[in-house]
Write a protein that holds these residues in place. Structure first.
Motif, short mmCIF file in Angstrom:
data_model
loop_
_atom_site.label_atom_id
_atom_site.label_comp_id
_atom_site.label_asym_id
_atom_site.label_seq_id
_atom_site.Cartn_x
_atom_site.Cartn_y
_atom_site.Cartn_z
N ASN A 121 3.95 -15.71 -43.49
CA ASN A 121 3.48 -15.47 -44.85
C ASN A 121 2.20 -14.66 -44.93
OD1 ASN A 121 5.60 -16.77 -46.14
ND2 ASN A 121 4.66 -18.78 -45.92
N SER A 122 1.58 -14.34 -43.82
CA SER A 122 0.36 -13.53 -43.87
C SER A 122 0.65 -12.05 -43.74
CB SER A 122 -0.61 -13.96 -42.76
OG SER A 122 -0.06 -13.67 -41.49
N ASN A 123 1.92 -11.68 -43.67
CA ASN A 123 2.28 -10.28 -43.48
C ASN A 123 3.13 -9.76 -44.64
OD1 ASN A 123 1.22 -9.53 -40.75
ND2 ASN A 123 2.47 -11.30 -40.16
N SER A 124 3.04 -8.45 -44.85
CA SER A 124 3.83 -7.80 -45.89
C SER A 124 3.96 -6.33 -45.53
CB SER A 124 3.16 -7.97 -47.26
OG SER A 124 1.81 -7.54 -47.21
N ALA A 125 4.88 -5.66 -46.19
CA ALA A 125 5.05 -4.23 -45.92
C ALA A 125 3.74 -3.48 -46.19
CB ALA A 125 6.19 -3.67 -46.77
N LEU A 126 3.08 -3.82 -47.29
CA LEU A 126 1.75 -3.29 -47.61
C LEU A 126 0.83 -4.48 -47.81
CD1 LEU A 126 -0.33 -1.12 -48.50
CD2 LEU A 126 0.54 -1.44 -50.83
N ARG A 127 -0.23 -4.55 -46.99
CA ARG A 127 -1.19 -5.65 -47.08
C ARG A 127 -2.59 -5.08 -47.27
NH1 ARG A 127 -4.69 -9.02 -44.18
NH2 ARG A 127 -4.31 -11.27 -44.43
N VAL A 128 -3.27 -5.56 -48.33
CA VAL A 128 -4.63 -5.09 -48.63
C VAL A 128 -5.54 -6.31 -48.70
CG1 VAL A 128 -6.08 -3.81 -50.23
CG2 VAL A 128 -3.68 -3.16 -49.93
N GLY A 129 -6.55 -6.36 -47.84
CA GLY A 129 -7.39 -7.56 -47.78
C GLY A 129 -8.86 -7.25 -47.73
N GLY A 130 -9.66 -8.30 -47.96
CA GLY A 130 -11.09 -8.28 -47.70
C GLY A 130 -11.89 -7.19 -48.36
N GLY A 131 -11.58 -6.82 -49.60
CA GLY A 131 -12.32 -5.76 -50.26
C GLY A 131 -11.71 -4.39 -50.10
N GLY A 132 -10.58 -4.28 -49.38
CA GLY A 132 -9.87 -3.02 -49.31
C GLY A 132 -9.21 -2.68 -50.63
N SER A 172 13.68 -6.07 -45.17
CA SER A 172 15.01 -6.62 -44.91
C SER A 172 15.07 -7.13 -43.48
CB SER A 172 16.09 -5.55 -45.13
OG SER A 172 15.90 -4.46 -44.24
N GLY A 173 16.11 -7.90 -43.17
CA GLY A 173 16.39 -8.29 -41.80
C GLY A 173 15.76 -9.57 -41.32
N GLY A 174 15.00 -10.27 -42.15
CA GLY A 174 14.38 -11.50 -41.70
C GLY A 174 13.76 -12.25 -42.87
N ILE A 175 13.14 -13.38 -42.58
CA ILE A 175 12.52 -14.19 -43.63
C ILE A 175 11.01 -13.96 -43.67
CG2 ILE A 175 14.32 -15.94 -43.40
CD1 ILE A 175 12.31 -17.69 -41.91
N ARG A 176 10.42 -14.36 -44.79
CA ARG A 176 8.97 -14.27 -45.01
C ARG A 176 8.45 -12.85 -44.85
NH1 ARG A 176 9.72 -18.85 -41.90
NH2 ARG A 176 9.13 -17.71 -40.02
N LYS A 177 9.10 -11.91 -45.51
CA LYS A 177 8.69 -10.50 -45.46
C LYS A 177 8.40 -10.04 -46.89
CE LYS A 177 10.69 -8.03 -42.21
NZ LYS A 177 11.67 -7.37 -41.31
N ILE A 178 7.12 -10.16 -47.26
CA ILE A 178 6.67 -9.85 -48.61
C ILE A 178 6.62 -8.34 -48.82
CG2 ILE A 178 4.72 -10.11 -50.21
CD1 ILE A 178 4.04 -12.70 -48.63
N GLY A 179 6.88 -7.90 -50.05
CA GLY A 179 6.81 -6.48 -50.35
C GLY A 179 5.39 -5.94 -50.24
N MET A 180 4.50 -6.43 -51.11
CA MET A 180 3.09 -6.04 -50.98
C MET A 180 2.22 -7.19 -51.43
SD MET A 180 2.44 -3.26 -54.02
CE MET A 180 2.32 -3.73 -55.74
N SER A 181 1.02 -7.27 -50.82
CA SER A 181 0.13 -8.38 -51.11
C SER A 181 -1.32 -7.95 -51.08
CB SER A 181 0.35 -9.52 -50.11
OG SER A 181 0.11 -9.07 -48.78
#
Length: 323
Positions: A96-107, A119-128
């Motif tokens: 759950n800490s990963n996504s196709a696009l991940r923006v964190g910490g002031g980014g 696609s192809g697996g579980i817990r794959k978020i689009g963008m976060s």
């Protein structure tokens, strides 16, 4: 990338050993001279990381990988602008800490047009957006097909009840979100105080059981104007708001606001608006104005409120067709 390199890549592409991973930071970019990512006509990337002090832009950039971790990652102090990009995350399971696009910490990341797909697996978020990250997206299409794979997420770590000084925010304008799988792939979710999603003309479609159109909890907020929410699965309500227990409970109730949004559910036990959580008997807040709510399944109320929750509906229409 130099002009000569770009020209050679356009002719020879991967034969020149095109980099699989682009890392952008203050050493190769600045606000005045951003790092330019290649277009898909040159070659496709496996990963992009924009770190502190990094400024990157891309037009028609393609990022595709089977990695178990985020494909495009913008960290604290990084800035990314994409126009017409294609981000395609395939392969196995993630967390759950990963996504196709991940923006964190002031980014910060801005996307105009393009597509994001997982696609192809579980817990794959689009963008976060995570812990102070900010995403602005318009005219974008997001598709996820695995279980527990939300389309969009705003998330703040809940261990500090006073967290929220730096907003974690996702702004959506004319964005289409589709989630599949067989269970719990929410369209938009906002988790914990300080996290928020604001959407204008956002269209959400979910097909799996328990896949709410919108889910908001623990002091987070979601506000939608216009657009639509369509869910097909059993127990897949249109909008759900609640509070957790323990440390999460100190953050307050999740709050959702919908204005002029069309909401339709077709599964059993899939109410239009749901405030309160039966698993952790806690309250939520939902305000609806000029919303059109239709439920077609059995045991699916237009409005549902429990455990001290509040649901308000003004000037809208409510229709239930099941029993």
């Amino acid at each position: 990338m130099t002009g000569l390199t770009a020209a050679l890549m356009s002719v020879y592409g991967a034969a020149l050993g095109a980099p699989a991973v682009e890392v952008v930071d203050g050493s190769n970019s600045s606000a005045m001279i951003p790092y330019v990512l290649p277009a898909r006509t040159d070659y496709s990337l496996e990963k992009v990381t924009v770190n502190v002090g990094g400024f990157a832009t891309g037009t028609n950039t393609a990022v595709a990988s089977t990695s178990a971790t985020s494909l495009v990652n913008v960290t604290a102090g990084g800035n990314l602008t994409l126009d017409g990009a294609t981000i395609d995350w395939t392969g196995g399971d993630s967390n759950n800490s990963n996504s196709a696009l991940r923006v964190g910490g002031g980014g910060q990341a801005s996307l105009t047009g393009g597509t994001i797909s997982t696609s192809g697996g579980i817990r794959k978020i689009g963008m976060s957006a995570i812990d102070g990250g900010v995403i602005n997206a318009s005219n974008l299409t997001i598709t996820t097909s695995g279980n527990s794979s939300a389309g969009v997420q705003a998330f703040r770590t809940y261990s500090n009840p006073t967290a929220g000084d730096t907003p974690t925010l996702v702004n959506l304008d004319s964005v289409n979100i589709f989630t599949g799988g067989s269970s719990y792939s929410v369209g938009i979710r906002a988790d914990h105080k300080g996290a928020g999603v604001v959407g204008n003309n956002v269209n959400i479609t979910t097909s799996a059981a328990g896949s709410y159109g919108v889910e908001v909890n623990n002091g987070a907020t979601v506000a939608l104007t216009g657009g639509s929410i369509t869910t097909a699965g059993d127990y897949a309500g249109g909008v759900r708001a609640y509070t957790g227990t323990g440390a999460k409970g100190l953050l307050g109730a999740g709050k959702a606001t919908v204005n002029g949004t069309v909401i339709e559910t077709s599964g059993n036990y899939a109410s239009g608006l749901i405030a309160g959580d039966a698993a952790e008997p806690t309250s939520g807040l939902i305000d609806a104005v000029n919303a059109s709510i239709t439920t077609k399944g059995n045991y699916a109320a237009a409005l549902e409120s429990a455990y001290g929750s509040t649901v308000t509906s003004q000037k809208g229409t409510l229709r239930t067709e099941g029993f």
